[in-house]
Write a protein that holds these residues in place. Sequence first.
Motif, PDB file in Angstrom:
ATOM      1  N   SER A  35       0.921  -1.237   0.065  1.00 11.50           N
ATOM      2  CA  SER A  35       0.057   0.139  -0.026  1.00 11.50           C
ATOM      3  C   SER A  35       0.942   1.181  -0.009  1.00 11.50           C
ATOM      4  O   SER A  35       1.925   1.219   0.682  1.00 11.50           O
ATOM      5  N   VAL A  36       0.457   2.351  -0.680  1.00 10.27           N
ATOM      6  CA  VAL A  36       1.238   3.530  -0.972  1.00 10.27           C
ATOM      7  C   VAL A  36       0.451   4.815  -0.838  1.00 10.27           C
ATOM      8  O   VAL A  36      -0.539   4.814  -1.278  1.00 10.27           O
ATOM      9  N   VAL A  37       0.910   5.704  -0.115  1.00  7.89           N
ATOM     10  CA  VAL A  37       0.245   6.975  -0.175  1.00  7.89           C
ATOM     11  C   VAL A  37       1.032   7.830  -1.470  1.00  7.89           C
ATOM     12  O   VAL A  37       2.403   7.814  -0.985  1.00  7.89           O
ATOM     13  N   VAL A  38       0.281   8.112  -2.362  1.00  3.06           N
ATOM     14  CA  VAL A  38       0.951   9.117  -3.183  1.00  3.06           C
ATOM     15  C   VAL A  38       0.413  10.450  -3.061  1.00  3.06           C
ATOM     16  O   VAL A  38      -0.986  10.490  -3.328  1.00  3.06           O
ATOM     17  N   TYR A  39       1.278  11.437  -2.987  1.00  6.06           N
ATOM     18  CA  TYR A  39       0.765  12.705  -2.648  1.00  6.06           C
ATOM     19  C   TYR A  39       1.502  13.706  -3.709  1.00  6.06           C
ATOM     20  O   TYR A  39       2.444  13.420  -4.023  1.00  6.06           O
ATOM     21  N   PHE A  40       0.477  14.784  -4.103  1.00  7.98           N
ATOM     22  CA  PHE A  40       1.061  15.818  -5.060  1.00  7.98           C
ATOM     23  C   PHE A  40       1.158  16.864  -4.332  1.00  7.98           C
ATOM     24  O   PHE A  40       0.120  17.392  -3.870  1.00  7.98           O
ATOM     25  N   TYR A  41       2.225  17.885  -4.596  1.00  7.87           N
ATOM     26  CA  TYR A  41       2.386  19.156  -4.107  1.00  7.87           C
ATOM     27  C   TYR A  41       2.957  20.160  -5.266  1.00  7.87           C
ATOM     28  O   TYR A  41       3.584  19.803  -5.960  1.00  7.87           O
ATOM     29  N   PRO A  42       2.718  21.582  -4.949  1.00  5.93           N
ATOM     30  CA  PRO A  42       2.853  22.324  -5.714  1.00  5.93           C
ATOM     31  C   PRO A  42       4.799  22.688  -5.972  1.00  5.93           C
ATOM     32  O   PRO A  42       4.853  22.739  -7.327  1.00  5.93           O
ATOM     33  N   ILE A  73       5.119  13.648  -5.247  1.00  4.91           N
ATOM     34  CA  ILE A  73       5.468  14.108  -6.704  1.00  4.91           C
ATOM     35  C   ILE A  73       5.088  15.603  -6.936  1.00  4.91           C
ATOM     36  O   ILE A  73       4.141  16.093  -6.467  1.00  4.91           O
ATOM     37  N   SER A  74       6.008  16.271  -7.492  1.00  7.16           N
ATOM     38  CA  SER A  74       5.764  17.678  -7.832  1.00  7.16           C
ATOM     39  C   SER A  74       6.446  18.094  -9.184  1.00  7.16           C
ATOM     40  O   SER A  74       7.259  17.083  -9.776  1.00  7.16           O
ATOM     41  N   PRO A  75       6.239  19.155  -9.700  1.00 13.78           N
ATOM     42  CA  PRO A  75       6.693  19.440 -11.064  1.00 13.78           C
ATOM     43  C   PRO A  75       8.118  20.035 -10.874  1.00 13.78           C
ATOM     44  O   PRO A  75       8.913  20.380 -11.920  1.00 13.78           O
ATOM     45  N   ASP A  76       8.777  19.664  -9.887  1.00 12.48           N
ATOM     46  CA  ASP A  76      10.188  20.506  -9.707  1.00 12.48           C
ATOM     47  C   ASP A  76      11.192  19.122 -10.322  1.00 12.48           C
ATOM     48  O   ASP A  76      10.999  18.303 -10.466  1.00 12.48           O
ATOM     49  N   LYS A  77      12.413  19.899 -10.617  1.00 13.33           N
ATOM     50  CA  LYS A  77      13.435  19.114 -11.155  1.00 13.33           C
ATOM     51  C   LYS A  77      13.810  18.113  -9.999  1.00 13.33           C
ATOM     52  O   LYS A  77      14.225  18.580  -9.064  1.00 13.33           O
ATOM     53  N   PRO A  78      14.783  17.191 -10.648  1.00 15.42           N
ATOM     54  CA  PRO A  78      15.327  16.222  -9.488  1.00 15.42           C
ATOM     55  C   PRO A  78      16.270  17.015  -8.771  1.00 15.42           C
ATOM     56  O   PRO A  78      16.462  16.751  -7.513  1.00 15.42           O
ATOM     57  N   GLU A  79      16.944  18.052  -9.253  1.00 18.95           N
ATOM     58  CA  GLU A  79      17.973  18.858  -8.359  1.00 18.95           C
ATOM     59  C   GLU A  79      17.380  19.679  -7.323  1.00 18.95           C
ATOM     60  O   GLU A  79      18.053  19.740  -6.209  1.00 18.95           O
ATOM     61  N   LYS A  80      16.324  20.061  -7.544  1.00 16.78           N
ATOM     62  CA  LYS A  80      15.731  20.882  -6.653  1.00 16.78           C
ATOM     63  C   LYS A  80      15.097  19.905  -5.531  1.00 16.78           C
ATOM     64  O   LYS A  80      15.230  20.280  -4.202  1.00 16.78           O
ATOM     65  N   LEU A  81      14.557  18.539  -5.939  1.00 12.82           N
ATOM     66  CA  LEU A  81      14.116  17.973  -4.997  1.00 12.82           C
ATOM     67  C   LEU A  81      14.927  17.057  -4.087  1.00 12.82           C
ATOM     68  O   LEU A  81      14.778  17.128  -2.857  1.00 12.82           O
ATOM     69  N   ALA A  82      16.429  17.050  -4.550  1.00 14.31           N
ATOM     70  CA  ALA A  82      17.425  16.442  -3.841  1.00 14.31           C
ATOM     71  C   ALA A  82      17.833  17.595  -2.673  1.00 14.31           C
ATOM     72  O   ALA A  82      18.000  17.162  -1.309  1.00 14.31           O
ATOM     73  N   ALA A  83      17.774  18.802  -3.227  1.00 11.52           N
ATOM     74  CA  ALA A  83      18.063  19.836  -2.065  1.00 11.52           C
ATOM     75  C   ALA A  83      17.078  19.762  -1.099  1.00 11.52           C
ATOM     76  O   ALA A  83      17.391  20.025   0.232  1.00 11.52           O
ATOM     77  N   PHE A  84      15.864  19.815  -1.277  1.00 13.07           N
ATOM     78  CA  PHE A  84      14.696  19.687  -0.673  1.00 13.07           C
ATOM     79  C   PHE A  84      14.933  18.579   0.555  1.00 13.07           C
ATOM     80  O   PHE A  84      14.869  18.659   1.610  1.00 13.07           O
ATOM     81  N   ALA A  85      14.960  17.404  -0.036  1.00 14.80           N
ATOM     82  CA  ALA A  85      15.112  16.222   0.820  1.00 14.80           C
ATOM     83  C   ALA A  85      16.382  16.150   1.505  1.00 14.80           C
ATOM     84  O   ALA A  85      15.843  15.735   3.063  1.00 14.80           O
TER      85      ALA A  85
END
Length: 157
Positions: A35-42, A73-85
């Motif tokens: 089971s998985v929670v899939v969430y979308f954010y801006p 999941i967001s429309p951000d690029k992987p690099e921005k997601l890496a910095a966020f994480a």
Amino acid sequence: MTEQKRLSPGDQAPAFTLPDSGGKPVSLSDYLGRSVVVYFYPAASTPGCTKQACDFRDSTAALASAGYEVVGISPDKPEKLAAFAAAEGLDFPLLADVDREVLTRWGAYGEKLNYGRRITGVIRSTFLVDPEGKITKAMYNVRATGHVAKLLRELPA
């Protein structure tokens, strides 16, 4: 407002393969049998999205004990997601849907009201997907703050 596709409980979750924060492809099919929670954010690193992501981070143990994994999941690029994480210590996959195709197929991108104005953008949404890949809960226009606590209260027993 124009009518846009919305998913409902019982619908098959639309398949996807998207790059994670390290550029590695992650597919919904990777979660079959779980089971998985899939969430979308801006947008990563914005106040509301940071609060929501940190709420998921702080609730991963409770979600795991209820049998759920989390994917954001967001429309951000992987690099921005890496910095966020890295900045927030996020311990679940963040996926990049730069062209917004997956967001659109899940009904999480389209026309919405924002401070009384009609705009096109990401509709903050959360879905529970069962081990067979079916939607068990579809929540659109969720609030960034308090949403995860509410979700935990409403999880099927």
